[in-house]
Design a protein around this motif. Structure first.
Motif, PDB file in Angstrom:
ATOM      1  N   ILE A  53       0.772  27.247 -32.373  1.00 32.36           N
ATOM      2  CA  ILE A  53       2.013  26.845 -31.693  1.00 32.36           C
ATOM      3  C   ILE A  53       3.147  26.605 -32.690  1.00 32.36           C
ATOM      4  CG2 ILE A  53       3.074  25.068 -30.254  1.00 32.36           C
ATOM      5  CD1 ILE A  53       0.478  24.840 -28.750  1.00 32.36           C
ATOM      6  N   PRO A  54       2.928  25.840 -33.778  1.00 34.26           N
ATOM      7  CA  PRO A  54       4.018  25.709 -34.762  1.00 34.26           C
ATOM      8  C   PRO A  54       4.471  27.042 -35.325  1.00 34.26           C
ATOM      9  CG  PRO A  54       2.308  24.077 -35.180  1.00 34.26           C
ATOM     10  CD  PRO A  54       1.786  24.985 -34.141  1.00 34.26           C
ATOM     11  N   VAL A  55       3.530  27.942 -35.589  1.00 34.69           N
ATOM     12  CA  VAL A  55       3.889  29.250 -36.134  1.00 34.69           C
ATOM     13  C   VAL A  55       4.726  30.044 -35.135  1.00 34.69           C
ATOM     14  CG1 VAL A  55       2.944  31.490 -36.818  1.00 34.69           C
ATOM     15  CG2 VAL A  55       1.957  29.396 -37.754  1.00 34.69           C
ATOM     16  N   VAL A  56       4.393  29.952 -33.845  1.00 35.57           N
ATOM     17  CA  VAL A  56       5.160  30.649 -32.814  1.00 35.57           C
ATOM     18  C   VAL A  56       6.595  30.133 -32.764  1.00 35.57           C
ATOM     19  CG1 VAL A  56       5.420  30.958 -30.323  1.00 35.57           C
ATOM     20  CG2 VAL A  56       3.191  31.306 -31.390  1.00 35.57           C
ATOM     21  N   PHE A  57       6.752  28.803 -32.801  1.00 36.79           N
ATOM     22  CA  PHE A  57       8.102  28.226 -32.773  1.00 36.79           C
ATOM     23  C   PHE A  57       8.904  28.609 -34.010  1.00 36.79           C
ATOM     24  CE2 PHE A  57       6.508  25.471 -29.406  1.00 36.79           C
ATOM     25  CZ  PHE A  57       7.635  25.326 -28.603  1.00 36.79           C
ATOM     26  N   LEU A  58       8.269  28.553 -35.164  1.00 31.30           N
ATOM     27  CA  LEU A  58       8.971  28.909 -36.393  1.00 31.30           C
ATOM     28  C   LEU A  58       9.326  30.396 -36.416  1.00 31.30           C
ATOM     29  CD1 LEU A  58       6.932  26.816 -39.002  1.00 31.30           C
ATOM     30  CD2 LEU A  58       9.266  26.390 -38.189  1.00 31.30           C
ATOM     31  N   GLY A  59       8.420  31.227 -35.894  1.00 39.32           N
ATOM     32  CA  GLY A  59       8.711  32.661 -35.809  1.00 39.32           C
ATOM     33  C   GLY A  59       9.862  32.946 -34.857  1.00 39.32           C
ATOM     34  N   LEU A  60       9.873  32.217 -33.726  1.00 40.61           N
ATOM     35  CA  LEU A  60      10.963  32.391 -32.761  1.00 40.61           C
ATOM     36  C   LEU A  60      12.296  31.946 -33.367  1.00 40.61           C
ATOM     37  CD1 LEU A  60      11.885  33.090 -29.905  1.00 40.61           C
ATOM     38  CD2 LEU A  60      11.260  30.770 -29.203  1.00 40.61           C
ATOM     39  N   ALA A  61      12.262  30.819 -34.082  1.00 38.19           N
ATOM     40  CA  ALA A  61      13.486  30.333 -34.723  1.00 38.19           C
ATOM     41  C   ALA A  61      13.976  31.328 -35.779  1.00 38.19           C
ATOM     42  CB  ALA A  61      13.227  28.966 -35.353  1.00 38.19           C
ATOM     43  N   GLY A  88      13.473  34.554 -35.761  1.00 34.42           N
ATOM     44  CA  GLY A  88      14.026  35.719 -35.063  1.00 34.42           C
ATOM     45  C   GLY A  88      15.420  35.451 -34.535  1.00 34.42           C
ATOM     46  N   LEU A  89      15.636  34.240 -33.992  1.00 33.71           N
ATOM     47  CA  LEU A  89      16.970  33.884 -33.487  1.00 33.71           C
ATOM     48  C   LEU A  89      17.974  33.795 -34.619  1.00 33.71           C
ATOM     49  CD1 LEU A  89      15.955  31.169 -30.851  1.00 33.71           C
ATOM     50  CD2 LEU A  89      16.874  33.455 -30.385  1.00 33.71           C
ATOM     51  N   ALA A  90      17.523  33.239 -35.736  1.00 33.93           N
ATOM     52  CA  ALA A  90      18.437  33.138 -36.883  1.00 33.93           C
ATOM     53  C   ALA A  90      18.783  34.524 -37.423  1.00 33.93           C
ATOM     54  CB  ALA A  90      17.788  32.277 -37.974  1.00 33.93           C
ATOM     55  N   TYR A  91      17.837  35.416 -37.394  1.00 34.86           N
ATOM     56  CA  TYR A  91      18.050  36.784 -37.895  1.00 34.86           C
ATOM     57  C   TYR A  91      19.085  37.510 -37.051  1.00 34.86           C
ATOM     58  CZ  TYR A  91      17.021  41.551 -39.392  1.00 34.86           C
ATOM     59  OH  TYR A  91      17.124  42.835 -39.884  1.00 34.86           O
ATOM     60  N   THR A  92      19.126  37.181 -35.763  1.00 34.04           N
ATOM     61  CA  THR A  92      20.097  37.819 -34.857  1.00 34.04           C
ATOM     62  C   THR A  92      21.363  36.981 -34.706  1.00 34.04           C
ATOM     63  OG1 THR A  92      19.002  36.804 -32.956  1.00 34.04           O
ATOM     64  CG2 THR A  92      18.303  39.028 -33.569  1.00 34.04           C
ATOM     65  N   ASN A  93      21.565  36.042 -35.617  1.00 45.04           N
ATOM     66  CA  ASN A  93      22.770  35.196 -35.647  1.00 45.04           C
ATOM     67  C   ASN A  93      22.875  34.259 -34.441  1.00 45.04           C
ATOM     68  OD1 ASN A  93      23.770  36.185 -38.139  1.00 45.04           O
ATOM     69  ND2 ASN A  93      24.601  37.997 -37.082  1.00 45.04           N
ATOM     70  N   ASN A  94      21.761  33.939 -33.825  1.00 44.47           N
ATOM     71  CA  ASN A  94      21.742  32.935 -32.755  1.00 44.47           C
ATOM     72  C   ASN A  94      21.336  31.583 -33.367  1.00 44.47           C
ATOM     73  OD1 ASN A  94      22.334  34.569 -30.344  1.00 44.47           O
ATOM     74  ND2 ASN A  94      20.419  35.596 -30.887  1.00 44.47           N
ATOM     75  N   LEU A  95      22.233  31.051 -34.182  1.00 42.13           N
ATOM     76  CA  LEU A  95      21.902  29.854 -34.946  1.00 42.13           C
ATOM     77  C   LEU A  95      21.820  28.601 -34.081  1.00 42.13           C
ATOM     78  CD1 LEU A  95      24.099  30.459 -38.122  1.00 42.13           C
ATOM     79  CD2 LEU A  95      21.694  31.031 -37.731  1.00 42.13           C
ATOM     80  N   LEU A  96      22.576  28.567 -33.016  1.00 39.90           N
ATOM     81  CA  LEU A  96      22.602  27.360 -32.172  1.00 39.90           C
ATOM     82  C   LEU A  96      21.234  27.083 -31.558  1.00 39.90           C
ATOM     83  CD1 LEU A  96      24.420  25.097 -31.163  1.00 39.90           C
ATOM     84  CD2 LEU A  96      24.960  26.516 -29.169  1.00 39.90           C
ATOM     85  N   ALA A 105      18.440  28.507 -32.593  1.00 43.45           N
ATOM     86  CA  ALA A 105      17.439  28.620 -33.648  1.00 43.45           C
ATOM     87  C   ALA A 105      17.191  27.281 -34.330  1.00 43.45           C
ATOM     88  CB  ALA A 105      17.867  29.657 -34.680  1.00 43.45           C
ATOM     89  N   ALA A 106      18.240  26.472 -34.473  1.00 44.79           N
ATOM     90  CA  ALA A 106      18.111  25.199 -35.196  1.00 44.79           C
ATOM     91  C   ALA A 106      17.142  24.230 -34.510  1.00 44.79           C
ATOM     92  CB  ALA A 106      19.490  24.568 -35.388  1.00 44.79           C
ATOM     93  N   PRO A 107      17.307  23.909 -33.215  1.00 47.35           N
ATOM     94  CA  PRO A 107      16.367  22.972 -32.588  1.00 47.35           C
ATOM     95  C   PRO A 107      14.947  23.522 -32.480  1.00 47.35           C
ATOM     96  CG  PRO A 107      17.859  23.872 -30.939  1.00 47.35           C
ATOM     97  CD  PRO A 107      18.372  24.297 -32.276  1.00 47.35           C
ATOM     98  N   ILE A 108      14.836  24.827 -32.229  1.00 43.43           N
ATOM     99  CA  ILE A 108      13.496  25.423 -32.125  1.00 43.43           C
ATOM    100  C   ILE A 108      12.791  25.371 -33.476  1.00 43.43           C
ATOM    101  CG2 ILE A 108      12.237  27.576 -31.712  1.00 43.43           C
ATOM    102  CD1 ILE A 108      14.288  28.253 -29.569  1.00 43.43           C
ATOM    103  N   GLY A 109      13.560  25.641 -34.543  1.00 40.01           N
ATOM    104  CA  GLY A 109      12.989  25.579 -35.875  1.00 40.01           C
ATOM    105  C   GLY A 109      12.565  24.162 -36.249  1.00 40.01           C
ATOM    106  N   LEU A 110      13.409  23.179 -35.891  1.00 35.17           N
ATOM    107  CA  LEU A 110      13.057  21.778 -36.164  1.00 35.17           C
ATOM    108  C   LEU A 110      11.804  21.361 -35.392  1.00 35.17           C
ATOM    109  CD1 LEU A 110      16.599  20.102 -36.190  1.00 35.17           C
ATOM    110  CD2 LEU A 110      15.087  20.529 -38.133  1.00 35.17           C
ATOM    111  N   LEU A 111      11.701  21.808 -34.132  1.00 34.41           N
ATOM    112  CA  LEU A 111      10.509  21.506 -33.341  1.00 34.41           C
ATOM    113  C   LEU A 111       9.274  22.137 -33.972  1.00 34.41           C
ATOM    114  CD1 LEU A 111       9.174  20.298 -30.850  1.00 34.41           C
ATOM    115  CD2 LEU A 111       9.809  22.364 -29.577  1.00 34.41           C
ATOM    116  N   GLY A 112       9.426  23.371 -34.453  1.00 34.28           N
ATOM    117  CA  GLY A 112       8.302  24.033 -35.115  1.00 34.28           C
ATOM    118  C   GLY A 112       7.847  23.292 -36.363  1.00 34.28           C
ATOM    119  N   LEU A 113       8.822  22.811 -37.165  1.00 41.04           N
ATOM    120  CA  LEU A 113       8.484  22.050 -38.367  1.00 41.04           C
ATOM    121  C   LEU A 113       7.800  20.726 -38.022  1.00 41.04           C
ATOM    122  CD1 LEU A 113      11.688  22.648 -40.540  1.00 41.04           C
ATOM    123  CD2 LEU A 113       9.384  23.563 -40.932  1.00 41.04           C
ATOM    124  N   LEU A 114       8.295  20.060 -36.966  1.00 38.18           N
ATOM    125  CA  LEU A 114       7.682  18.803 -36.533  1.00 38.18           C
ATOM    126  C   LEU A 114       6.239  19.022 -36.095  1.00 38.18           C
ATOM    127  CD1 LEU A 114       7.793  15.794 -35.776  1.00 38.18           C
ATOM    128  CD2 LEU A 114       8.721  16.487 -33.539  1.00 38.18           C
TER     129      LEU A 114
END
Length: 207
Positions: free
Chosen positions: A77-85, A87-95, A97-106
């Motif tokens: 599950i953490p890997v899925v969230f970090l991967g999704l974040a 992917g969003l960051a790669y497509t310039n969807n930073l808004l 991507a930030a919370p999803i990435g933080l959730l993945g790290l948590l």
């Protein structure tokens, strides 16, 4: 005189045979009783030992305790969230991507430290390699330990790829308290031990 001796000679062997027969009968009767008594004694001894063995076996089964089960950590599950974040960051969807990435790290951090410990009578949340006490529940209060006998219901969402585990218990409050936890553990191990300790859920197990 000769006839008297003859008759005596005929009588004596018969009398000897009768006496011998009585002696043999007496011996056989005596030996039979002895053998019977010995056989009974052996049977009683065997039954006594067997009875003790059965009682010991039954008592052994009764006192046997359930072992403590701690499901292995699962990082999917953490890997899925970090991967999704990512992917969003790669497509310039930073808004988003930030919370999803933080959730993945948590979740990644929690996976390394949080453990579900299933002992003989209760589920308890502990932290660290030394399985330290997790303290008070920050949301509903009380210790993060709940007896299986107070579980009203529990579910895994979703069985094929468990993301959340839900359970409702009456230990925290009589009307029932609901808990949600991310499944950062091996889903199959978690399901099997929950079925064993808390009873079956309404859905099927993880595939």
């Amino acid at each position: 005189m000769a006839s008297a001796l003859l008759s005596t000679s005929r009588f004596v062997p018969v009398q000897n045979r009768e006496v011998g027969g009585l002696v043999r009968n007496f011996r056989s009767s005596f030996y039979g009783k002895v053998m019977f008594n010995q056989t009974c004694a052996r049977m009683k001894a065997n039954s006594s030992h067997g009875g003790r063995a059965v009682v010991a076996s039954v008592l052994g089964r009764r006192v046997k305790k359930k072992e403590t089960v701690i499901p292995d950590p699962d990082y999917r599950i953490p890997v899925v969230f970090l991967g999704l974040a990512g992917g969003l960051a790669y497509t310039n969807n930073l808004l988003p991507a930030a919370p999803i990435g933080l959730l993945g790290l948590l979740l990644l951090f929690q996976t390394t430290r949080v453990r579900f410990v299933f002992d003989e009578e209760a589920l308890e949340v502990k932290v660290g390699e030394q399985l330290q006490d997790s303290g008070e529940n920050v949301f509903v209060g009380g210790k993060n330990r709940w007896k299986y006998s107070t579980f009203v219901n529990w579910e895994l969402w979703w069985p094929s790829f468990p993301v959340l585990v839900y359970f409702k218990e009456t230990q925290t409050k009589p009307e029932g308290q609901i808990h949600f936890f991310p499944v950062i553990f091996n889903g199959k191990q978690l399901y099997d031990v929950m079925v064993e300790r808390a009873g079956p859920s309404k859905n099927s197990g993880p595939q």
